[in-house]
Design a protein around this motif. Structure first.
Motif, PDB file in Angstrom:
ATOM      1  N   GLY A 111     -69.917  58.595  55.440  1.00 58.64           N
ATOM      2  CA  GLY A 111     -70.650  59.163  54.310  1.00 58.64           C
ATOM      3  C   GLY A 111     -70.228  60.598  54.038  1.00 58.64           C
ATOM      4  N   GLU A 112     -69.980  61.373  55.100  1.00 61.71           N
ATOM      5  CA  GLU A 112     -69.493  62.755  54.937  1.00 61.71           C
ATOM      6  C   GLU A 112     -68.161  62.755  54.178  1.00 61.71           C
ATOM      7  N   ILE A 113     -67.255  61.895  54.611  1.00 60.54           N
ATOM      8  CA  ILE A 113     -65.921  61.872  54.002  1.00 60.54           C
ATOM      9  C   ILE A 113     -66.015  61.555  52.504  1.00 60.54           C
ATOM     10  N   VAL A 114     -66.748  60.494  52.213  1.00 59.49           N
ATOM     11  CA  VAL A 114     -66.866  60.079  50.804  1.00 59.49           C
ATOM     12  C   VAL A 114     -67.531  61.173  49.983  1.00 59.49           C
ATOM     13  N   ALA A 115     -68.645  61.693  50.473  1.00 60.53           N
ATOM     14  CA  ALA A 115     -69.393  62.695  49.719  1.00 60.53           C
ATOM     15  C   ALA A 115     -68.567  63.955  49.494  1.00 60.53           C
ATOM     16  N   LEU A 116     -67.843  64.395  50.528  1.00 63.58           N
ATOM     17  CA  LEU A 116     -67.082  65.641  50.371  1.00 63.58           C
ATOM     18  C   LEU A 116     -65.905  65.443  49.415  1.00 63.58           C
ATOM     19  N   LEU A 117     -65.247  64.309  49.494  1.00 67.54           N
ATOM     20  CA  LEU A 117     -64.153  64.038  48.553  1.00 67.54           C
ATOM     21  C   LEU A 117     -64.666  63.992  47.114  1.00 67.54           C
ATOM     22  N   VAL A 118     -65.780  63.302  46.917  1.00 66.42           N
ATOM     23  CA  VAL A 118     -66.365  63.247  45.566  1.00 66.42           C
ATOM     24  C   VAL A 118     -66.755  64.642  45.109  1.00 66.42           C
ATOM     25  N   TYR A 119     -67.368  65.383  46.015  1.00 64.94           N
ATOM     26  CA  TYR A 119     -67.829  66.732  45.687  1.00 64.94           C
ATOM     27  C   TYR A 119     -66.661  67.612  45.238  1.00 64.94           C
ATOM     28  N   TYR A 120     -65.560  67.561  45.973  1.00 67.95           N
ATOM     29  CA  TYR A 120     -64.424  68.425  45.633  1.00 67.95           C
ATOM     30  C   TYR A 120     -63.746  67.967  44.341  1.00 67.95           C
ATOM     31  N   TYR A 121     -63.451  66.682  44.255  1.00 63.85           N
ATOM     32  CA  TYR A 121     -62.668  66.226  43.100  1.00 63.85           C
ATOM     33  C   TYR A 121     -63.481  66.159  41.810  1.00 63.85           C
ATOM     34  N   THR A 122     -64.775  66.267  41.880  1.00 60.42           N
ATOM     35  CA  THR A 122     -65.592  66.267  40.649  1.00 60.42           C
ATOM     36  C   THR A 122     -66.115  67.669  40.338  1.00 60.42           C
ATOM     37  N   PHE A 123     -65.588  68.670  41.042  1.00 61.28           N
ATOM     38  CA  PHE A 123     -66.044  70.036  40.816  1.00 61.28           C
ATOM     39  C   PHE A 123     -65.685  70.431  39.371  1.00 61.28           C
ATOM     40  N   GLY A 124     -66.675  70.744  38.558  1.00 60.19           N
ATOM     41  CA  GLY A 124     -66.465  71.106  37.164  1.00 60.19           C
ATOM     42  C   GLY A 124     -66.330  69.922  36.227  1.00 60.19           C
ATOM     43  N   LYS A 125     -66.335  68.716  36.790  1.00 56.34           N
ATOM     44  CA  LYS A 125     -66.181  67.516  35.952  1.00 56.34           C
ATOM     45  C   LYS A 125     -67.483  66.713  35.893  1.00 56.34           C
ATOM     46  N   MET A 126     -68.391  66.961  36.766  1.00 49.90           N
ATOM     47  CA  MET A 126     -69.670  66.260  36.827  1.00 49.90           C
ATOM     48  C   MET A 126     -70.766  67.253  36.467  1.00 49.90           C
ATOM     49  N   ASN A 127     -71.835  66.749  35.872  1.00 47.40           N
ATOM     50  CA  ASN A 127     -72.901  67.685  35.520  1.00 47.40           C
ATOM     51  C   ASN A 127     -73.431  68.328  36.809  1.00 47.40           C
ATOM     52  N   SER A 128     -73.895  69.558  36.680  1.00 42.97           N
ATOM     53  CA  SER A 128     -74.227  70.376  37.836  1.00 42.97           C
ATOM     54  C   SER A 128     -75.311  69.746  38.698  1.00 42.97           C
ATOM     55  N   ARG A 129     -76.316  69.112  38.074  1.00 40.45           N
ATOM     56  CA  ARG A 129     -77.382  68.532  38.877  1.00 40.45           C
ATOM     57  C   ARG A 129     -76.862  67.409  39.763  1.00 40.45           C
ATOM     58  N   ASP A 130     -76.055  66.525  39.199  1.00 43.15           N
ATOM     59  CA  ASP A 130     -75.507  65.429  39.990  1.00 43.15           C
ATOM     60  C   ASP A 130     -74.519  65.950  41.035  1.00 43.15           C
ATOM     61  N   HIS A 131     -73.777  66.964  40.640  1.00 39.31           N
ATOM     62  CA  HIS A 131     -72.806  67.529  41.583  1.00 39.31           C
ATOM     63  C   HIS A 131     -73.508  68.136  42.784  1.00 39.31           C
ATOM     64  N   THR A 133     -76.354  67.184  43.859  1.00 34.48           N
ATOM     65  CA  THR A 133     -76.896  66.048  44.608  1.00 34.48           C
ATOM     66  C   THR A 133     -75.852  65.484  45.556  1.00 34.48           C
ATOM     67  N   VAL A 134     -74.593  65.397  45.076  1.00 37.01           N
ATOM     68  CA  VAL A 134     -73.511  64.940  45.955  1.00 37.01           C
ATOM     69  C   VAL A 134     -73.346  65.894  47.131  1.00 37.01           C
ATOM     70  N   GLY A 135     -73.418  67.212  46.842  1.00 36.37           N
ATOM     71  CA  GLY A 135     -73.320  68.198  47.917  1.00 36.37           C
ATOM     72  C   GLY A 135     -74.448  68.059  48.917  1.00 36.37           C
ATOM     73  N   LYS A 136     -75.656  67.800  48.402  1.00 40.12           N
ATOM     74  CA  LYS A 136     -76.795  67.607  49.310  1.00 40.12           C
ATOM     75  C   LYS A 136     -76.603  66.362  50.168  1.00 40.12           C
ATOM     76  N   LEU A 137     -76.023  65.319  49.555  1.00 39.60           N
ATOM     77  CA  LEU A 137     -75.745  64.115  50.342  1.00 39.60           C
ATOM     78  C   LEU A 137     -74.759  64.426  51.474  1.00 39.60           C
ATOM     79  N   TYR A 138     -73.749  65.229  51.129  1.00 42.96           N
ATOM     80  CA  TYR A 138     -72.798  65.599  52.176  1.00 42.96           C
ATOM     81  C   TYR A 138     -73.521  66.330  53.313  1.00 42.96           C
ATOM     82  N   PHE A 139     -74.378  67.296  52.964  1.00 46.87           N
ATOM     83  CA  PHE A 139     -75.108  68.036  53.999  1.00 46.87           C
ATOM     84  C   PHE A 139     -75.988  67.084  54.805  1.00 46.87           C
ATOM     85  N   PHE A 140     -76.652  66.147  54.140  1.00 46.76           N
ATOM     86  CA  PHE A 140     -77.499  65.185  54.856  1.00 46.76           C
ATOM     87  C   PHE A 140     -76.680  64.391  55.869  1.00 46.76           C
ATOM     88  N   PHE A 141     -75.526  63.859  55.391  1.00 41.99           N
ATOM     89  CA  PHE A 141     -74.704  63.069  56.307  1.00 41.99           C
ATOM     90  C   PHE A 141     -74.180  63.933  57.463  1.00 41.99           C
TER      91      PHE A 141
END
Length: 893
Positions: A111-131, A133-141
């Motif tokens: 889950g860490e790997i997936v979340a961090l990859l999504v977080y990095y590659y969607t930086f500036g491409k995903m709306n800030s709230r969802d982005h 949320t992905v970061g929070k998921l990474y921290f949770f994992f």
């Protein structure tokens, strides 16, 4: 024991793990704290509307991803690889016990790997709230991974009830789970700030650079402050053993604990420094230093935590050498080589002894020790030992200082391991006597001996009016000629004499006579051979003239009268066993004369030895060589090591004091009746402490344990037990018990007096002469000793040779102080000195009959005075029967 182990001699198993683990856990903790750092930093940029902060956050994320996901993953796999190769038993136990927990952690890690990859590659491409949320998921994992791993690692240090129940949840939520979780989380948050300093220091915008410095300082400093109470909480729940390890019981932990304690305030100080306006180059260097200090902090913590488990890798369950505690007894009975699965040598022979020792080393020592490497190098740690000394060290390993597991195996296997380390790794053994590599030990001993003439004074039974009897009261006085460093006994020999006026009713003469003594030529300047007089003021508080002893007696002088005992004595004569011409002679002769006080006429003359030796075997285990004639005396190397070991064990600074010219008298702290010192009343008396400690290292032996320290080795230059008892096969253990028995009798008396330390030394000792500790009678050293009448019941020939455990009531009943039934002659006057009962050995190599001069002088034969009808030595022209015997029953035999 059940699995092969990967051997890289220069590293050792522990260092291989440490090198990878310390780096990995640094990055792993960053992965936890850094996840929250990313979310909150991005949120900060969004709230402040700062594109610069958001840009920094994105760059930091890339650095963070490469470091934690790529490098962190590789080092994590490397840890599994190394622990499986260096300690497969512990690894398998963790897998079997926590397989579900590991699987869950791997899911979280995915889950860490997936979340961090999504977080990095969607930086500036995903709306800030969802982005976010992905970061929070990474921290949770990330935090969930820490949650799982913390439980497993914590159970290795504090397994709690799991040891008995083997229940998953008992081990998972072990006693240190919560404090360790909070402490590690705070470490991760602090590390996030450290790495934030580093990446922010490369920002080209001064305003952003300074703002982020203050922001990162908050991340660094607040967790550091909170770590103080959390760390204390963590420490306080640890069992007594790990706490003692951390507090310095194991000196090897101390540098790492200090690194942890020193790096934390240093990080705090430099983090606050970073909040100031600093030049960019300076800021980068300080940021780099902070990263290094963070690694030091992490390494200090992990090394301290790991070492606190010693002697276990899984506390209470598996020793660091893969042996389970419950298997020790079985292994000791059957032998490690016979039980271990991956060995070639099942039996030890003369041909394979070193090869078997090598297998024992890799099986039981390599998990912690390298050979010539950086971590716990076995070579300097064992350089001082002979095979005997290292065998003794292995015997006591894990008994008192339990940061090492006990040796598991037979005595033969233990000796093989000691032989391998000393003979193969160090290139040869150290003989007990002679120079290193001495081929002919007996020849070296004989070459050191310096015999002197044994002139027996004449005696005419028909004409001479007086019989003068003289003796030394102890039979041997041992000197530790290590005065520059420490001393336990100074040059101090006691000589006694009694003058008998012959007649039908002999008379002890105590008035109108002066008894003089003088040592033979060549022994009159002991200050030329030992440093006692240079340090007597420091050791005993006495300023002495050269060659004068602590009681004011020199090597020539007059004796004093003890009116109660009707005997003359000269106390603490400072004779030493070193003739002026060199060599060694522990039996200096004294000429004793009775002189008419008014006329100066010599009434009687005799001679006696004042046995004294420096053949004390400290160097057999503490290193160094003999100081004099390759057979006796203390070198500085030996003396220093004794102090260094004492300092290490007891946290004293005796070596430092000695190096500053302040040597120590052992009995200044440890009470000792022989010197009359009171010492510290809260600690063990000196004989109890000394024998109690060393008994743990010399178990299962007979009189050879005594001879390792005391001067009675059968091939040694002294052989202090030299009387008739030695001739008939009575040894040290017949009277004093084995080493374990002897120590327990001293320790039990101290334990009954409430002395701290006695129980600790007794814990691993079992009596051998009696069935249980309850049967051992405690005693006071020097004053309560085996009684002659234990064996010689009614003064009859003994039916048993067991004097142990039946002690004299006090010093007045000691053989050396006892008198005959008329309170006239002292026992030693007729029977000879303790340990040298007439007839004493004639083959000492220092001149025949040195110990038998009085009986040879008066009876022409080496035997007890008056034996075999020789009553007329004193009783002139008188016939006696057994009923007339007044000295003691059975005297006519």
């Amino acid at each position: 024991m059940d699995y092969p182990v990967w051997h890289i001699p220069e590293f050792g198993g522990g260092l291989l793990i440490a090198i990878i683990a310390v780096v990995h856990v640094y990055v792993a903790h960053l992965a936890v704290g850094g996840g929250l750092f990313l979310v909150l930093t991005e949120r900060k940029g969004l709230i402040e509307g700062s594109d610069a902060i958001l840009a920094y956050c994105k760059k930091h994320t890339k650095f963070f991803l490469l470091l934690t996901m790529v490098f962190g993953s590789l080092t994590g796999v490397a840890i599994w690889f190394v622990i499986a190769l260096t300690n497969p038993t512990a690894t398998l136990t963790l897998i079997h016990t926590y397989g579900f927990a590991w699987a869950t952690e791997w899911v979280f890690f995915l889950g860490e790997i997936v979340a961090l990859l999504v977080y990095y590659y969607t930086f500036g491409k995903m709306n800030s709230r969802d982005h976010l949320t992905v970061g929070k998921l990474y921290f949770f994992f990330g935090f969930a991974s820490l949650f799982m791993i913390n439980a497993i690692i914590g159970s290795m240090l504090t397994p709690g009830d799991w040891l008995e129940t083997q229940n998953f949840w008992d081990g998972f939520f072990n006693p240190s789970f919560w404090p360790a979780l909070f402490f590690r989380a705070l470490l991760g948050f602090s590390f996030a700030g450290l790495f934030g300093f580093f990446t922010a220091s490369f920002s080209r915008d001064p305003e952003i650079r300074d703002g982020l410095a203050r922001y990162n300082a908050m991340w660094t400093c607040i967790p550091l402050v909170l770590m103080v109470p959390t760390g204390w909480w963590y420490f306080s729940i640890l069992p007594e053993g790990p706490q003692a390890m951390i507090m310095g019981w194991n000196a090897e932990i101390v540098p790492f604990t200090r690194a942890l304690l020193a790096s934390s305030p240093a990080i705090l100080a430099l983090a606050l420094l970073m909040t100031l306006k600093l030049p960019p180059s300076v800021r980068r260097w300080v940021a780099l230093i902070l990263l290094i200090l963070g690694q030091v902090q992490m390494g200090g913590f992990e090394w301290t935590r790991e070492a606190a488990r010693r002697p276990y890798v899984l506390a209470g369950h598996t020793y660091s050498n893969q042996i389970h505690p419950q298997d020790i007894e079985r292994i000791n009975e059957q032998g490690w080589l016979k039980i271990a699965k991956w060995v070639e040598n099942r039996e030890i022979t003369d041909d394979n002894r070193l090869a078997a020792g090598r297998e024992l080393f890799y099986g039981q020592c390599f998990s912690c020790h390298s050979v010539g490497g950086l971590s716990n190098d076995i070579l300097p740690l064992t350089a001082k030992f002979s095979v005997f000394g290292l065998d003794a060290q292995l015997d006591g390993q894990g008994k008192i200082r339990n940061y090492m597991p006990p040796f598991a195996g037979t005595g033969e296997e233990r000796l093989a391991l000691a032989s391998y380390i000393v003979e193969e790794l160090h290139g040869g053994d150290k003989p007990f006597y002679g120079a290193a590599g001495e081929a002919d030990v007996a020849g070296a001993v004989e070459a050191a001996k310096v015999p002197t003439p044994v002139d027996i004074p004449p005696f005419d039974k028909k004409k001479d009016e007086y019989v003068l009897l003289a003796w030394n009261n102890l039979g041997m006085h041992c000197i530790s000629d290590s005065d520059r460093w420490w001393t336990l006994l100074p040059p101090a020999n006691d000589i006694f004499a009694q003058l008998v006026r012959r007649g039908d009713v002999p008379e002890l003469v105590t008035e109108g006579v002066t008894i003089t003594y003088e040592v033979e030529e060549g022994f009159r300047n002991p200050s030329d051979h030992v440093e006692f007089w240079d340090f007597a003021d420091k050791l005993f508080g006495a300023t002495l003239q050269k060659n004068v002893g602590l009681a004011g007696k020199g090597l020539i002088g007059d004796m004093d009268l003890d009116a109660e005992r009707r005997a003359f004595h000269a106390d603490l004569i400072p004779v030493v066993p070193y003739p002026d011409g060199g060599g060694f002679n522990p039996y200096p002769l004294f000429t004793v004369k009775a002189v008419d006080s008014e006329t100066g006429e010599v009434l009687a003359t005799t001679r006696t030895v004042a046995p004294t030796t420096t053949e004390m075997g400290c160097r057999n285990c503490h290193g160094g060589e003999w100081r004099v004639a390759v057979v006796a005396g203390f070198t500085g190397e030996t003396s220093r090591d004794v102090l260094a070991v004492h300092d290490k064990i007891n946290k004293t600074d005796l070596l430092k004091l000695a190096e500053q010219g302040e040597p120590v008298l052992c009995q200044s702290c440890h009470a000792d009746p022989v010197l009359g010192t009171e010492g510290n009343p809260e600690i063990l008396n000196f004989p109890a402490a000394l024998h109690g400690w060393h008994a743990n290292y010399l178990t299962g032996r007979e009189e050879d344990a005594c001879a390792a320290c005391h001067p009675n080795d059968p091939i040694g230059p002294t052989r202090c037990l030299r009387g008739i008892h030695d001739d008939i096969g009575v040894t040290c253990v017949n009277c004093h018990g084995t080493m374990e028995d002897h120590a327990l009798s001293l320790l039990k008396k101290e334990d009954e007096a409430g002395k701290k330390g006695a129980a600790r030394l007794m814990k691993n000792l079992a009596p051998r002469t009696v069935d249980s500790l309850a049967e051992v009678n405690g005693r006071t050293p020097w004053l309560q000793e085996p009684d002659c009448l234990n064996c010689h019941v009614g003064f009859e020939p003994p039916e048993t040779m067991d004097g142990f455990n039946k002690w004299t009531a006090d010093g007045s009943e000691l053989f050396r102080n006892r008198r005959d039934d008329m309170d006239a002659l002292m026992c030693e006057a007729c029977h000879g000195s303790t340990h040298a009962i007439y007839p004493a050995r004639e083959d000492s190599g220092y001149g025949a009959n040195r110990d038998n001069i009085p009986p040879m002088q008066y009876m022409g034969e080496a035997k007890q005075m008056g034996k075999d009808g020789n009553c007329n030595v004193c009783h002139v022209n008188t016939e006696y029967t057994a009923a007339d015997m007044a000295h003691h029953p059975g005297g006519f035999r």
